[in-house]
Write an enzyme that holds these catalytic residues in place. Structure first.
Site, mmCIF file in Angstrom:
data_model
loop_
_atom_site.group_PDB
_atom_site.id
_atom_site.type_symbol
_atom_site.label_atom_id
_atom_site.label_comp_id
_atom_site.label_asym_id
_atom_site.label_seq_id
_atom_site.Cartn_x
_atom_site.Cartn_y
_atom_site.Cartn_z
ATOM 1 N N TYR A 1 0.839 -1.201 0.000
ATOM 2 C CA TYR A 1 0.000 0.000 0.000
ATOM 3 C C TYR A 1 0.875 1.252 0.000
ATOM 4 O O TYR A 1 0.671 2.172 -0.794
ATOM 5 C CB TYR A 1 -0.919 -0.019 1.217
ATOM 6 C CG TYR A 1 -1.787 1.192 1.356
ATOM 7 C CD1 TYR A 1 -2.955 1.317 0.606
ATOM 8 C CD2 TYR A 1 -1.465 2.211 2.237
ATOM 9 C CE1 TYR A 1 -3.767 2.436 0.732
ATOM 10 C CE2 TYR A 1 -2.261 3.327 2.373
ATOM 11 C CZ TYR A 1 -3.409 3.437 1.620
ATOM 12 O OH TYR A 1 -4.209 4.542 1.740
ATOM 13 N N LYS B 1 1.215 4.230 -2.948
ATOM 14 C CA LYS B 1 0.947 5.642 -2.672
ATOM 15 C C LYS B 1 2.172 6.504 -2.984
ATOM 16 O O LYS B 1 2.046 7.607 -3.506
ATOM 17 C CB LYS B 1 0.473 5.830 -1.228
ATOM 18 C CG LYS B 1 -0.874 5.181 -0.965
ATOM 19 C CD LYS B 1 -1.911 5.636 -1.973
ATOM 20 C CE LYS B 1 -3.244 4.986 -1.776
ATOM 21 N NZ LYS B 1 -4.265 5.455 -2.716
ATOM 22 N N SER C 1 -15.773 5.965 3.647
ATOM 23 C CA SER C 1 -15.971 5.457 2.297
ATOM 24 C C SER C 1 -16.375 3.988 2.244
ATOM 25 O O SER C 1 -16.290 3.368 1.198
ATOM 26 C CB SER C 1 -14.670 5.637 1.501
ATOM 27 O OG SER C 1 -13.659 4.842 2.103
#
Length: 165
Positions: free
Chosen positions: A29, A33, A61
């Site tokens: 991750y 990013k 979200s």
């Protein structure tokens, strides 16, 4: 979008497909990013376009909606079965708690999606932000690794060669 995970200092392009090291979802991750930030830095250098990376913050979200399966608590099988089972129970309990907090907190620490989109919109409409990293709608300093122009160019070249394979 990007994330504070840009504190990551370096992309592992020599093993980007995780063939020589154990896969680590958090590291993966962070790597993606960081790549987003570096691409946003390099794109305006390569083409006459504006590009930014934006950290929207913690967003309500439904990210946790599918977190029904716990990650293995002892992926290497090093712990005794009783400790392994206890960690598994703790992990499941923590996930249930987190999903409950996210779904039922009276005052949310999470931004609404429309508020989180602000950074992206600012990046789209504000002039002169080419290559910037935005947080809360403002250009923000990021890690040295994410500000490395040579790393941005290397990622671009690696991506082109990977696409051509």
């Amino acid at each position: 979008t990007a994330h504070a995970a840009t504190r990551q200092d370096r992309l592992e392009l020599d093993d980007a497909r995780w063939t020589r090291r154990a896969f680590d979802p958090l590291e993966a991750y962070a790597q993606t990013k960081l790549a987003n930030v570096l691409f946003a830095r390099e794109l305006p250098r390569r083409y006459a376009v504006e590009a930014v990376s934006a950290h929207p913050g913690a967003v309500d979200s439904e990210l946790f909606r599918d977190f029904d399966v716990a990650l293995p608590p002892d992926p290497f099988g090093l712990l005794p079965p009783t400790v392994d089972a206890s960690i598994g129970t703790l992990s499941t309990t923590a996930q249930s708690f987190l999903k409950g907090v996210v779904g039922s907190a009276p005052v949310s620490v999470f931004k609404k999606p429309r508020d989180a989109a602000r950074d992206v919109v600012v990046g789209l409409v504000a002039p002169g932000l080419a290559g910037a990293y935005l947080s809360d709608g403002e250009p923000t300093e990021t890690s040295p690794g994410a500000a490395d122009d040579a790393a941005a160019a290397e990622l671009w070249d690696w991506s082109r060669s990977t696409i051509d394979e």
